[in-house]
Design an enzyme around this catalytic site. Structure first.
Site, PDB file in Angstrom:
ATOM      1  N   LYS A  91      -6.090  14.258   5.336  1.00 23.83           N
ATOM      2  CA  LYS A  91      -5.081  13.583   4.524  1.00 23.83           C
ATOM      3  C   LYS A  91      -5.636  12.297   3.928  1.00 23.83           C
ATOM      4  O   LYS A  91      -6.453  11.618   4.537  1.00 23.83           O
ATOM      5  CB  LYS A  91      -3.850  13.295   5.370  1.00 23.83           C
ATOM      6  CG  LYS A  91      -3.165  14.554   5.893  1.00 23.83           C
ATOM      7  CD  LYS A  91      -1.980  14.237   6.777  1.00 23.83           C
ATOM      8  CE  LYS A  91      -2.395  13.507   8.032  1.00 23.83           C
ATOM      9  NZ  LYS A  91      -1.268  13.313   8.979  1.00 23.83           N
ATOM     10  N   THR A 127       6.896   4.916   4.650  1.00 26.09           N
ATOM     11  CA  THR A 127       6.092   6.101   4.943  1.00 26.09           C
ATOM     12  C   THR A 127       5.932   6.358   6.434  1.00 26.09           C
ATOM     13  O   THR A 127       5.117   7.197   6.831  1.00 26.09           O
ATOM     14  CB  THR A 127       4.697   5.960   4.308  1.00 26.09           C
ATOM     15  OG1 THR A 127       4.089   4.742   4.754  1.00 26.09           O
ATOM     16  CG2 THR A 127       4.794   5.943   2.787  1.00 26.09           C
ATOM     17  N   GLY A 148       6.288   8.136   9.684  1.00 24.70           N
ATOM     18  CA  GLY A 148       6.644   9.514  10.014  1.00 24.70           C
ATOM     19  C   GLY A 148       6.159  10.549   9.034  1.00 24.70           C
ATOM     20  O   GLY A 148       6.435  11.740   9.205  1.00 24.70           O
ATOM     21  N   THR A 149       5.408  10.132   8.017  1.00 26.98           N
ATOM     22  CA  THR A 149       4.959  11.118   7.039  1.00 26.98           C
ATOM     23  C   THR A 149       3.955  12.101   7.636  1.00 26.98           C
ATOM     24  O   THR A 149       3.894  13.256   7.210  1.00 26.98           O
ATOM     25  CB  THR A 149       4.342  10.430   5.807  1.00 26.98           C
ATOM     26  OG1 THR A 149       3.371   9.468   6.245  1.00 26.98           O
ATOM     27  CG2 THR A 149       5.397   9.730   4.983  1.00 26.98           C
ATOM     28  N   GLY A 150       3.153  11.649   8.614  1.00 27.70           N
ATOM     29  CA  GLY A 150       2.227  12.573   9.265  1.00 27.70           C
ATOM     30  C   GLY A 150       2.953  13.666  10.021  1.00 27.70           C
ATOM     31  O   GLY A 150       2.584  14.843   9.952  1.00 27.70           O
ATOM     32  N   CYS A 151       4.012  13.284  10.744  1.00 24.08           N
ATOM     33  CA  CYS A 151       4.834  14.259  11.466  1.00 24.08           C
ATOM     34  C   CYS A 151       5.476  15.235  10.480  1.00 24.08           C
ATOM     35  O   CYS A 151       5.476  16.449  10.690  1.00 24.08           O
ATOM     36  CB  CYS A 151       5.931  13.550  12.260  1.00 24.08           C
ATOM     37  SG  CYS A 151       5.350  12.254  13.376  1.00 24.08           S
TER      38      CYS A 151
END
Length: 271
Positions: free
Chosen positions: A173, A203, A205-208
């Protein structure tokens, strides 16, 4: 109806972890199940406390889901301890889980380990090889590869090395770079997903959310490149919506406001 199991920590603020996962899974029209690895007390200001779930009870949660609800895909997020990591590895092997997406929540943006070094070792040597794809951010890519990533070619080199070492595809990412381009490494094949950076600080929590969206795509029968395309489109829409919550100064993810969602009508991938 397709089913996705998320194995991750709980976020009482609702912006990340299990809460973000289940909201995302619902938005894709998939049935979400969960196994909680840790409880956290947190909000937009930060984390006030962490309480790991006993490993035997984590195993019981995973067994309950697999013995009845038969997940079509599994998303794995934060696994805080070596004991919990061993449980997750054992259960994923035992049930021969397919379409496993791992968000390797291991390293902070500053490069600080967020879980023990033993848990990281177990993840690299035993959990990642069970995955269809892992979704590290750039600090995690640098930690896993030992390569400083300051260019597209460096990211490709690091992704290829991690993919070879761990025996799985890698979605590298780009949210921690100046742009927002993501790279999918399938062995020697590199697929870039180009996207201009959106100016929005919310942003958390965007990875989750990204890894859950990716698991939904796989559960729905999409190929890995197609699933990445769908997850990328979903995340772009979520960040563009610009929702800001909380009285504190911290950011909060807002992907839940995009339900229902059909991301495969736009093209965001480039080979």
């Amino acid at each position: 109806m397709k089913t996705v199991l998320t194995i991750a920590g709980s976020d009482s603020g609702g912006g990340a972890g299990i809460q973000a996962d289940l909201k995302t899974i619902m938005a894709f029209g998939v049935y979400g199940t969960c196994a909680v690895t840790a409880l956290t007390a947190q909000n937009t200001l930060g984390i006030q406390g962490i309480h790991p779930v006993p490993s035997d009870f984590l195993a019981a949660q995973i067994d309950s889901v697999f013995s009845d609800l038969s997940p079509d895909a599994v998303k794995i997020g934060m696994v805080p301890s070596p004991e919990s990591m061993r449980i997750v590895i054992d259960r994923i092997r035992f049930y021969k889980a397919s379409s496993v997406v791992i968000d390797p929540v291991m390293i902070s943006s500053s490069g600080t380990p967020l879980i023990s070094l033993e848990a990281i070792r177990l993840a690299k040597e035993e959990l990642f090889p069970l995955a269809s794809v892992i979704t590290p951010n750039l600090p995690e890519m640098e930690f896993l590869s030992g390569i400083r990533i300051d260019s597209d070619s460096a990211r490709e080199k690091a992704a290829r090395l991690i993919s070879k070492d761990c025996g799985c595809a890698v979605l590298a990412k780009g949210g921690h770079s100046t742009g927002a381009d993501d790279l999918l490494c399938l062995g020697d094949t590199m697929l870039w997903y180009r996207q201009e950076r959106i100016d929005n600080p919310n942003t958390h929590g965007t990875g989750c959310t990204c890894s859950s969206a990716l698991a939904c795509g796989l559960a729905l029968g999409k190929s890995l490149p197609e699933a990445v395309q769908g997850a990328k489109a979903y995340m772009t829409g979520a960040i563009q919506s610009g929702l800001n919550l909380g009285s504190g100064s911290g950011p909060l993810n807002h992907s839940w406001c995009l339900a229902p969602f059909s991301p495969w009508t736009s093209k965001t991938g480039e080979q």
